[in-house]
Design a protein around this motif. Structure first.
Motif, short mmCIF file in Angstrom:
data_model
loop_
_atom_site.label_atom_id
_atom_site.label_comp_id
_atom_site.label_asym_id
_atom_site.label_seq_id
_atom_site.Cartn_x
_atom_site.Cartn_y
_atom_site.Cartn_z
N GLY A 143 53.78 43.90 37.86
CA GLY A 143 52.64 44.37 37.07
C GLY A 143 51.32 43.92 37.67
N PRO A 144 50.26 44.71 37.49
CA PRO A 144 48.94 44.32 37.99
C PRO A 144 48.22 43.36 37.05
N TYR A 145 47.47 42.44 37.64
CA TYR A 145 46.60 41.53 36.89
C TYR A 145 45.24 42.19 36.72
N ARG A 146 44.73 42.70 37.84
CA ARG A 146 43.51 43.51 37.82
C ARG A 146 43.62 44.56 38.93
N LEU A 147 42.79 45.61 38.80
CA LEU A 147 42.70 46.64 39.83
C LEU A 147 41.25 46.75 40.30
N ASP A 148 41.10 46.96 41.61
CA ASP A 148 39.79 47.22 42.20
C ASP A 148 39.78 48.69 42.61
N ARG A 149 39.15 49.53 41.82
CA ARG A 149 39.20 50.97 42.02
C ARG A 149 38.78 51.38 43.43
N ASP A 150 37.74 50.75 43.98
CA ASP A 150 37.22 51.17 45.27
C ASP A 150 38.13 50.76 46.43
N ALA A 151 39.06 49.84 46.19
CA ALA A 151 39.96 49.40 47.26
C ALA A 151 41.33 50.06 47.20
N LEU A 152 41.58 50.83 46.14
CA LEU A 152 42.89 51.46 45.99
C LEU A 152 43.10 52.55 47.04
N VAL A 153 44.35 52.75 47.43
CA VAL A 153 44.68 53.78 48.42
C VAL A 153 44.58 55.16 47.76
N PRO A 154 44.37 56.23 48.57
CA PRO A 154 44.18 57.57 48.00
C PRO A 154 45.33 58.03 47.11
N PHE A 155 46.57 57.67 47.46
CA PHE A 155 47.70 58.09 46.63
C PHE A 155 47.53 57.58 45.20
#
Length: 369
Positions: A259-271
């Motif tokens: 599970g994710p703790y946090r997400l960084d939208r700008d660093a996520l891969v295109p998929f």
């Protein structure tokens, strides 16, 4: 508009097939069959149809076996059809009608399989949820008030059809399982959007099961024990499960897998960004949802029940902070770390699944766990 040009990038099909192989194995697909089906794919735009063709072949075999009275073989092939239909729906497919169709077929094949292999399984559905309730064999794990229940929550591009191995492991330990698609998932991917209200759909699904089971208990004997409810969430489902458990006092234990703790939208891969945009109903909605994902904010609510974090040491998706970081906020949480495990630990099933199923069965063993 979401950019899907990466789907046709050179080498993307081979890379996606290699990355998805452990996940397909975890979902019950024979790895040699998987290689035969995916190796010829040169563009990811052809992925859904290749997987759908494999699914239809298994459905045809199931129908031939059923015609000969071979019930278990027919059920087995319906299961495989469901899994291949589900794999067909993994991509952020620009053909949304095709994506909805294969998700519907996965749901249908699951029903066909359970009708033959587990006739006691029950389909439940309502506002924002659709799932299957399965009970352990009579007498296994049941107390005076019934069996413990674990709600299984899939992730961003997943569905109730994928995680049959955790379901089987829990059933074998006397634990009932509700595997459920919520908004934006599985058979509901084309309907209500994945987002912050997901926990309300899970609450309604649990209301449905506990209300129905209470009536059956009064009529026929013990069913599901409302005092022994847990949850297991996988991938983004780890966050969704934690959010649900944090706000529903009926949940007495939670296991979060990759599970994710946090997400960084700008660093996520295109998929990931493309899939989130489709499942959330647009780029803006996806950005808002990603900004809300923060397990630290839930930590005060997660301290009231046992918590297990299952992490793979090779789970390194750009833009994702793994839930292992949550141990600093929740010292009582138990951590099961598998150094060689990838995302969802499909390459390390024996290193986490038996122990996780045991942990859930143990902590839900007594009423009021």
């Amino acid at each position: 508009m979401t950019d899907l040009s990466f789907l046709t990038a050179t080498g993307m099909a081979a890379g996606f097939a290699a990355e998805t192989r452990p996940r397909a194995r975890c979902a019950g697909i024979d790895p040699y069959e998987y290689d035969r089906v995916t190796a010829p794919i040169e563009s990811l735009l052809d992925w859904p149809d290749a997987c759908r063709t494999a699914a239809l072949a298994h459905r045809a075999r199931a129908e031939r076996a059923a015609g000969r009275g071979r019930t278990r073989t027919a059920g087995h092939h319906h299961q495989l059809a469901a899994r291949w239909f589900h794999l067909a729906a993994l991509l952020p497919d620009p053909d949304r009608e095709r994506a909805a169709a294969v998700a519907t077929e996965a749901d249908r094949s699951t029903g066909d399989a359970l009708a033959l292999l587990d006739p006691s399984a029950r389909r439940i559905s309502g506002e924002g949820y659709a799932g299957w309730l399965r009970l352990p064999r009579a007498g296994e794990g049941a107390g005076a008030a019934g069996s413990p229940l674990v709600v299984l929550v899939p992730g961003m591009d997943s569905a109730k059809e994928e995680f049959h191995r955790p379901v089987d492991a829990l059933l074998a330990r006397g634990v009932a399982v509700l595997a459920v698609d919520g908004p934006g998932q599985g058979v509901l991917a084309a309907g209500p959007a994945l987002g912050p209200d997901h926990r309300h759909a899970l609450r309604r699904a649990l209301d449905h099961v506990l209300g129905e089971e209470r009536g059956k208990e009064l009529e026929q004997g013990a069913g599901v024990d409302p005092e022994r409810v847990g949850v297991i969430g996988l991938s983004l489902g780890g966050y969704l499960a934690a959010d649900f458990a944090a706000h529903d006092p009926r949940v007495r234990a939670a296991a979060l897998v990759s599970g994710p703790y946090r997400l960084d939208r700008d660093a996520l891969v295109p998929f990931v960004t493309a899939t989130l945009a489709q499942r959330c109903g647009g780029d803006a909605a996806a950005r808002d949802f990603v900004a809300r994902i923060d397990l630290a904010a839930l930590a005060p609510r997660l301290r009231r029940f046992p918590l297990l974090l299952v992490e793979g040491g090779r789970d390194r998706i750009p833009g994702v902070t793994n839930a292992e970081a949550l141990t600093a906020d929740l010292p009582h949480a138990e951590l099961l770390h598998v150094p060689h495990g990838n995302h969802l630990l499909g390459n390390a099933l024996s290193d986490w699944l038996p122990d996780t199923a045991d942990w859930l069965a143990d902590v839900l063993a007594a009423p009021g766990a």
